[in-house]
Design an enzyme around this catalytic site. Structure first.
Site, short mmCIF file in Angstrom:
data_model
loop_
_atom_site.label_atom_id
_atom_site.label_comp_id
_atom_site.label_asym_id
_atom_site.label_seq_id
_atom_site.Cartn_x
_atom_site.Cartn_y
_atom_site.Cartn_z
N TYR A 130 -3.48 -7.57 -0.23
CA TYR A 130 -3.56 -7.12 1.15
C TYR A 130 -2.27 -7.48 1.88
CZ TYR A 130 -8.53 -6.56 0.17
OH TYR A 130 -9.73 -6.17 -0.38
N GLU B 210 -8.51 0.97 -16.11
CA GLU B 210 -7.15 1.47 -15.92
C GLU B 210 -6.14 0.69 -16.76
OE1 GLU B 210 -6.22 1.74 -11.75
OE2 GLU B 210 -7.81 3.20 -11.37
N CYS C 81 -8.63 1.87 -3.39
CA CYS C 81 -8.80 0.58 -2.72
C CYS C 81 -9.18 -0.51 -3.72
CB CYS C 81 -9.81 0.69 -1.59
SG CYS C 81 -11.43 1.30 -2.09
N HIS C 82 -9.69 -0.12 -4.88
CA HIS C 82 -10.05 -1.12 -5.90
C HIS C 82 -8.82 -1.82 -6.47
CE1 HIS C 82 -9.31 2.59 -8.21
NE2 HIS C 82 -8.96 1.79 -9.21
N ASN D 159 -12.59 2.68 3.48
CA ASN D 159 -12.17 3.84 2.68
C ASN D 159 -13.40 4.58 2.18
OD1 ASN D 159 -10.82 5.61 0.94
ND2 ASN D 159 -10.81 4.10 -0.71
#
Length: 161
Positions: free
Chosen positions: A95, A153, A126-127, A118
């Site tokens: 952040y 990912e 946002c993850h 979001n």
């Protein structure tokens, strides 16, 4: 202009897709027993495309999305959401780093709060935002899903190297 809804069965739970004939407005995880789907013949192309691209994402075949999206919010919120889309697939940021990237180093809490608002899960990633100490922090879909998405990912990135 009508609004269309479709429940999408992902590997990590049901996601409700909401959109118009032109754009996707919301992709959120939902916790409910009654899953409803509309036959694809009744859905606008953008909804079908969204579902197809999510399938490809979960199969590890897609790292970016091409269907049109729309989120409404304040100029600051839109700036945060746009910044989220610059986080590379398989990577994370904090952040604090996101606030600094936006040239708003004192807005860390506001960035975090906006991140939590979001409405386009996965597509506006946002993850991929974690705490400055590397810890997983809040995710509207649940921390276990955030962890799953990040591992998914990272696994795909490792397979392609």
């Amino acid at each position: 202009m009508g609004t269309y809804k479709l429940d999408y069965n992902s590997p990590i739970g049901v996601m409700e897709l909401v959109g118009t004939e032109q754009v996707i407005q919301s992709i959120l995880f939902v916790e409910r027993a009654d899953v409803s789907t509309t036959p694809k013949l009744e859905l606008p192309e953008v909804m079908v495309r969204c579902q197809r691209e999510l399938d490809e994402y979960f199969r590890g075949e897609r790292t970016t999305f091409t269907f049109p999206i729309e989120q409404t919010g304040t100029p600051f919120q839109c700036e945060v959401w746009n910044s989220l889309t610059t986080i590379p697939y398989g990577e994370t940021t904090s952040y604090r780093d996101l606030a600094e990237q936006m040239s708003r180093p004192k807005a860390v809490r506001a960035v975090g709060s906006t991140n939590g608002r979001n409405r386009l899960s996965i597509v506006v990633p946002c993850h991929r935002v974690i705490g400055s100490n590397g810890a997983l922090t809040g995710y509207a879909g649940g921390l276990w899903r955030k962890e799953w998405l990040l591992r998914h990912e990272q696994r795909i990135v490792q397979q392609t190297q």
